[in-house]
Motif scaffolding. Structure first.
Motif, PDB file in Angstrom:
ATOM      1  N   VAL A 255       0.836  -1.209   0.000  1.00 28.90           N
ATOM      2  CA  VAL A 255       0.000   0.000   0.000  1.00 28.90           C
ATOM      3  C   VAL A 255       0.869   1.257   0.000  1.00 28.90           C
ATOM      4  CG1 VAL A 255      -1.672   1.318   1.359  1.00 28.90           C
ATOM      5  CG2 VAL A 255      -1.966  -1.143   1.071  1.00 28.90           C
ATOM      6  N   VAL A 356      -6.126  -2.995   5.313  1.00 25.69           N
ATOM      7  CA  VAL A 356      -4.934  -2.813   4.483  1.00 25.69           C
ATOM      8  C   VAL A 356      -5.014  -3.700   3.244  1.00 25.69           C
ATOM      9  CG1 VAL A 356      -2.421  -3.066   4.392  1.00 25.69           C
ATOM     10  CG2 VAL A 356      -3.504  -2.125   6.432  1.00 25.69           C
ATOM     11  N   GLU A 358      -7.562  -4.634   1.690  1.00 25.46           N
ATOM     12  CA  GLU A 358      -8.540  -4.058   0.763  1.00 25.46           C
ATOM     13  C   GLU A 358      -7.917  -3.011  -0.154  1.00 25.46           C
ATOM     14  OE1 GLU A 358     -11.750  -2.529   3.056  1.00 25.46           O
ATOM     15  OE2 GLU A 358     -12.323  -4.487   3.881  1.00 25.46           O
ATOM     16  N   LYS A 359      -6.803  -2.420   0.277  1.00 29.34           N
ATOM     17  CA  LYS A 359      -6.161  -1.355  -0.501  1.00 29.34           C
ATOM     18  C   LYS A 359      -5.052  -1.866  -1.413  1.00 29.34           C
ATOM     19  CE  LYS A 359      -6.999   2.004   3.207  1.00 29.34           C
ATOM     20  NZ  LYS A 359      -6.345   2.898   4.202  1.00 29.34           N
ATOM     21  N   THR A 361      -3.314  -3.255  -4.500  1.00 31.45           N
ATOM     22  CA  THR A 361      -3.682  -3.295  -5.918  1.00 31.45           C
ATOM     23  C   THR A 361      -2.724  -4.146  -6.750  1.00 31.45           C
ATOM     24  OG1 THR A 361      -2.425  -1.258  -6.310  1.00 31.45           O
ATOM     25  CG2 THR A 361      -4.779  -1.034  -5.815  1.00 31.45           C
ATOM     26  N   GLY A 391     -11.878  -5.045  -2.017  1.00 30.62           N
ATOM     27  CA  GLY A 391     -11.092  -3.916  -2.515  1.00 30.62           C
ATOM     28  C   GLY A 391     -11.008  -3.844  -4.025  1.00 30.62           C
ATOM     29  N   ASN A 393      -9.516  -6.085  -6.063  1.00 32.69           N
ATOM     30  CA  ASN A 393      -8.331  -6.729  -6.646  1.00 32.69           C
ATOM     31  C   ASN A 393      -8.738  -8.095  -7.192  1.00 32.69           C
ATOM     32  OD1 ASN A 393      -5.829  -7.933  -7.201  1.00 32.69           O
ATOM     33  ND2 ASN A 393      -4.834  -6.913  -5.459  1.00 32.69           N
TER      34      ASN A 393
END
Length: 444
Positions: A255, A356, A358-359, A361, A391, A393
């Motif tokens: 992240v 975290v 979820e963020k 990428t 998130g 991904n």
């Protein structure tokens, strides 16, 4: 190793004490495996001291903090691992009982010399290596981190990886119970064209800094510094491979460093820390033979203790509770309370990896052994899956591996006591999955 003061018992018969002195050997069966133990008993003034060596788990001595010898009765206690040995001395043997936690079994000790055999670790590479191995240092603020960078010989690296260790003060090889998992992983990946940086935890081995005061978030900053070091060296397709706590750290780095190409979570966590330790203690108790009532009592006490720690109760308050409710000896209660009220432990209990995750990428590979008793497979992989989906991904792969423990070894029960007795350091299929994920990103 920190030495613990012994509780000395003055012995009226010096001759009797001298007879029990010396090296004693025995073995205890845990979850179907035999573990060889050595007790060294020596005179200390007018009393006795003792140490125990688990010959199949790294052959390091653990000092006893209780040694009692009255007549022919011997008792040795090591409070920090909740271990007791009680027996009757009979000249060339001591017949007695070994107990640790819920386990209680007969174990006799004998004077027979049994040299500890060199542990076979067939996967560990031997020099000369077919690649470049470079000693490096890099900085995170006032902390200097020392490590090893392995590079393919005769060509550019196809990708690069930072290895991040699990909890506890670990060296760059993540050495545990005679195994060096990170040495094996680094060797395999570098032979396959991947540059690998592994480093000593801060305050450990050749790295500077204060390990005892650090938290998971501090270790994440160290890992970010490692990524930046590789970037400054000109590497592309950089990723982070984290084991256990390192698998919690990798998403934090991803992240904060959005240019990261991938992360690999080896027994990484997907649920909050207090849930992890509750499941962990229950699964280990069950594997060691605890019955339903014992497990229920254990869960209730542990839940209360963790709530007290999360509520900010002091070391003294926690120690008092452990003595009164868990019936823990005062010295062991003090030591346990000291460990549970560190900044690291409080942070770990309340840390929830889901927001975290979820963020994240970048590409994600999450692996867990189905016999992992420390980071339970099903609950954590499912939580990681939910967080990544939430998130948005879609570039990830989750794999549950049958028969593997927390170190990704083929095992029997999955108990931590087994780790050192297993020749295999890491299952070859795990190495292959990691390699293919890094080098062939379109294959998911």
């Amino acid at each position: 190793m920190k030495k613990i003061a012994l509780l000395f018992i003055v012995l009226p018969l010096l001759l009797s004490a001298q007879q029990v002195e010396g090296e004693w050997f025995g073995s205890v069966k845990i979850a179907g495996r035999d573990f060889r133990l050595q007790f060294n008993i020596a005179k200390s003034g007018d009393s006795l001291r003792a140490e125990m060596i688990s010959l199949d788990q790294g052959a390091r001595a653990t000092e006893a903090d209780v040694v009692e010898y009255e007549g022919d009765s011997l008792m040795i206690g090591i409070n920090k691992i909740n271990l007791r040995y009680s027996g009757i001395f009979g000249g060339d043997s001591i017949k007695g009982t070994f107990s640790q936690g819920f386990l209680k079994v007969a174990m006799n000790l004998y004077r027979e010399q049994r040299s500890a055999q060199t542990q076979r670790r067939p996967q560990e590479p031997q020099e000369p290596y077919p690649y470049i191995s470079e000693m490096v240092t890099f900085r995170n603020g006032d902390v200097t981190l020392a490590g090893t960078l392995t590079l393919p010989r005769g060509g550019e690296a196809r990708a690069a990886a930072v290895l991040v260790t699990g909890s506890g003060a670990q060296n760059r090889d993540e050495e545990i119970m005679g195994h060096r998992p990170f040495l094996v992983i680094a060797d395999y990946l570098t032979r396959n064209g991947i540059a690998v940086l592994r480093y000593d935890d801060r305050g450990t081995a050749q790295s500077t800094g204060d390990f005892a005061r650090a938290t998971t978030l501090d270790f994440a900053e160290d890992a970010r510094a490692a990524v930046k070091f590789l970037s400054n060296r000109g590497f592309e397709k950089i990723g982070v491979i984290g084991h256990s706590e390192g698998g919690t750290i990798a998403p934090i780095v991803a992240v904060e460093e959005p240019e990261l190409d991938y992360i690999v979570l080896l027994a990484g966590t997907g649920v909050r820390g207090d849930s992890i330790v509750l499941m962990q203690s229950d699964l280990i108790a069950a594997a060691m033979g605890a019955n339903v009532i014992q497990r229920g009592m254990n869960r209730a006490v542990n839940r209360t203790i963790y709530n007290k720690v999360l509520a900010g109760e002091s070391r003294e308050q926690i120690a008092q509770y452990l003595q009164k409710t868990a019936m823990m000896p005062a010295d062991r209660a003090e030591q346990t309370a000291a460990q549970m009220t560190t900044s690291w432990y409080r942070t770990f209990l309340q840390y929830d990896p889901e927001p975290v995750l979820e963020k994240v990428t970048c590409r994600v590979l999450a692996l867990n052994g189905e016999k992992d008793l420390q980071v339970p497979c099903k609950e954590n992989l499912e939580a990681i899956d939910r967080a990544l989906v939430k998130g948005g991904n879609r570039d990830y792969k989750i794999v549950a591996l049958p028969g593997l423990n927390h170190l990704f070894q083929q095992c029997d029960k999955g108990l931590p006591q087994e780790y050192g007795t297993i020749e295999q350091t890491i299952a070859p299929e795990v190495l292959e999955i990691i390699r293919d994920f890094i080098l062939f990103p379109t294959i998911l």
